[in-house]
Design an enzyme around this catalytic site. Sequence first.
Site, PDB file in Angstrom:
ATOM      1  N   ASP A 131      10.621  14.082  10.761  1.00  0.00           N
ATOM      2  CA  ASP A 131      10.486  13.578   9.395  1.00  0.00           C
ATOM      3  C   ASP A 131       9.029  13.645   8.934  1.00  0.00           C
ATOM      4  O   ASP A 131       8.547  12.762   8.230  1.00  0.00           O
ATOM      5  CB  ASP A 131      10.996  12.133   9.316  1.00  0.00           C
ATOM      6  CG  ASP A 131      11.216  11.674   7.876  1.00  0.00           C
ATOM      7  OD1 ASP A 131      11.396  12.547   6.998  1.00  0.00           O
ATOM      8  OD2 ASP A 131      11.191  10.459   7.628  1.00  0.00           O
TER       9      ASP A 131
ATOM     10  N   PHE B 201      12.879   6.938  -0.138  1.00  0.00           N
ATOM     11  CA  PHE B 201      14.287   6.574  -0.171  1.00  0.00           C
ATOM     12  C   PHE B 201      14.505   5.069  -0.243  1.00  0.00           C
ATOM     13  O   PHE B 201      15.641   4.611  -0.255  1.00  0.00           O
ATOM     14  CB  PHE B 201      15.004   7.134   1.061  1.00  0.00           C
ATOM     15  CG  PHE B 201      14.880   8.627   1.184  1.00  0.00           C
ATOM     16  CD1 PHE B 201      15.490   9.465   0.272  1.00  0.00           C
ATOM     17  CD2 PHE B 201      14.127   9.184   2.200  1.00  0.00           C
ATOM     18  CE1 PHE B 201      15.368  10.836   0.373  1.00  0.00           C
ATOM     19  CE2 PHE B 201      13.996  10.557   2.311  1.00  0.00           C
ATOM     20  CZ  PHE B 201      14.616  11.386   1.397  1.00  0.00           C
ATOM     21  N   GLY B 202      13.424   4.293  -0.258  1.00  0.00           N
ATOM     22  CA  GLY B 202      13.553   2.851  -0.372  1.00  0.00           C
ATOM     23  C   GLY B 202      13.940   2.147   0.907  1.00  0.00           C
ATOM     24  O   GLY B 202      14.370   0.992   0.879  1.00  0.00           O
TER      25      GLY B 202
ATOM     26  N   LYS C   4       5.139  -3.026   8.224  1.00  0.00           N
ATOM     27  CA  LYS C   4       6.207  -2.148   7.743  1.00  0.00           C
ATOM     28  C   LYS C   4       7.503  -2.954   7.685  1.00  0.00           C
ATOM     29  O   LYS C   4       8.076  -3.309   8.707  1.00  0.00           O
ATOM     30  CB  LYS C   4       6.360  -0.942   8.673  1.00  0.00           C
ATOM     31  CG  LYS C   4       7.444   0.031   8.251  1.00  0.00           C
ATOM     32  CD  LYS C   4       7.510   1.203   9.217  1.00  0.00           C
ATOM     33  CE  LYS C   4       8.611   2.165   8.836  1.00  0.00           C
ATOM     34  NZ  LYS C   4       8.690   3.318   9.762  1.00  0.00           N
TER      35      LYS C   4
ATOM     36  N   ILE D 176       0.820  -1.216   0.000  1.00  0.00           N
ATOM     37  CA  ILE D 176       0.000   0.000   0.000  1.00  0.00           C
ATOM     38  C   ILE D 176       0.853   1.264   0.000  1.00  0.00           C
ATOM     39  O   ILE D 176       0.319   2.370  -0.039  1.00  0.00           O
ATOM     40  CB  ILE D 176      -0.963   0.035   1.204  1.00  0.00           C
ATOM     41  CG1 ILE D 176      -0.186   0.016   2.527  1.00  0.00           C
ATOM     42  CG2 ILE D 176      -1.955  -1.102   1.139  1.00  0.00           C
ATOM     43  CD1 ILE D 176      -1.056   0.294   3.745  1.00  0.00           C
ATOM     44  N   GLY D 177       2.173   1.121   0.036  1.00  0.00           N
ATOM     45  CA  GLY D 177       3.026   2.303   0.005  1.00  0.00           C
ATOM     46  C   GLY D 177       4.456   1.971   0.370  1.00  0.00           C
ATOM     47  O   GLY D 177       4.785   0.850   0.757  1.00  0.00           O
ATOM     48  N   ASP D 178       5.323   2.967   0.207  1.00  0.00           N
ATOM     49  CA  ASP D 178       6.721   2.844   0.614  1.00  0.00           C
ATOM     50  C   ASP D 178       7.258   4.241   0.861  1.00  0.00           C
ATOM     51  O   ASP D 178       6.548   5.228   0.686  1.00  0.00           O
ATOM     52  CB  ASP D 178       7.559   2.106  -0.437  1.00  0.00           C
ATOM     53  CG  ASP D 178       7.411   2.704  -1.827  1.00  0.00           C
ATOM     54  OD1 ASP D 178       7.160   3.929  -1.926  1.00  0.00           O
ATOM     55  OD2 ASP D 178       7.532   1.965  -2.811  1.00  0.00           O
TER      56      ASP D 178
ATOM     57  N   THR E 239       8.895  -0.836   3.026  1.00  0.00           N
ATOM     58  CA  THR E 239       7.674  -1.018   2.247  1.00  0.00           C
ATOM     59  C   THR E 239       6.534  -1.340   3.200  1.00  0.00           C
ATOM     60  O   THR E 239       6.719  -2.074   4.171  1.00  0.00           O
ATOM     61  CB  THR E 239       7.835  -2.166   1.229  1.00  0.00           C
ATOM     62  OG1 THR E 239       8.955  -1.891   0.381  1.00  0.00           O
ATOM     63  CG2 THR E 239       6.585  -2.314   0.371  1.00  0.00           C
TER      64      THR E 239
END
Length: 237
Positions: free
Chosen positions: A182, A42-43, A81, A37-39, A46
């Site tokens: 952040d 900056f990788g 996560k 569903i997202g990331d 996930t």
Amino acid sequence: MSFSLVTYMQEKNVGHLKICLTDIELATENFSEKYIIGDDEFGFYTFYKARLNHFDDEKSSSVEGKNNDERSKRENNVVIKRVNTRNDIGEERFLTEIERLVNVKHPNIVTLLGFCVESYEMILVIDDVSNGFLGLYLGDNCSDVRRTLTWEKRLKICIDVANALDYIHSNMKDKKPMMHRDINANSIGLDENWGAKIVDFGFSAFERPYHLNDALPQRIVSRKKWYRAPVRANTSI
């Protein structure tokens, strides 16, 4: 598993939050792309959506003195996560996020439901944000989904995020103030009622640092400078 993480789990008594890797792999069909569903940009990690058995946080007051098998559990929709890169920075962020999330409890901050550290995997399990992340609804390439985000919903999201930040900055009672460091569109999850929940506390810190730029990797600071308050960007406050 790093020594610091082992020591932390022993000292802080969070072993009841541990979830087996096989259970997570089963829930996500071995981390199938259809559950993503997202990331982050900056990788580093996930996000997956799945249904999983986890410790029942609503009955947390009754866990004292019980072993892991006796503690209440329930099956629920969750967000998984998964850290993509296991190195010193990844482990530090992972440990920091566990430390922070066990110290906060607010309706607009995700709840830590479990974690897994097995083999090369480092995984956090948090409560469901079924409408994904705010970043999915913003930007020039999001015109279709952006229509879903009415002005009423946008106002609610702003208020929710402000309430969460006010809580960690000044209303954590006997705990030290915390800075997230952040906040951006991809660190704001949206639940089924379009309520906002702040995620990703890997760069957070207790108390106010005087040299924030030195505390974050420079490439992250430079690429996210537009999210910083003007007073922070122009001074050392």
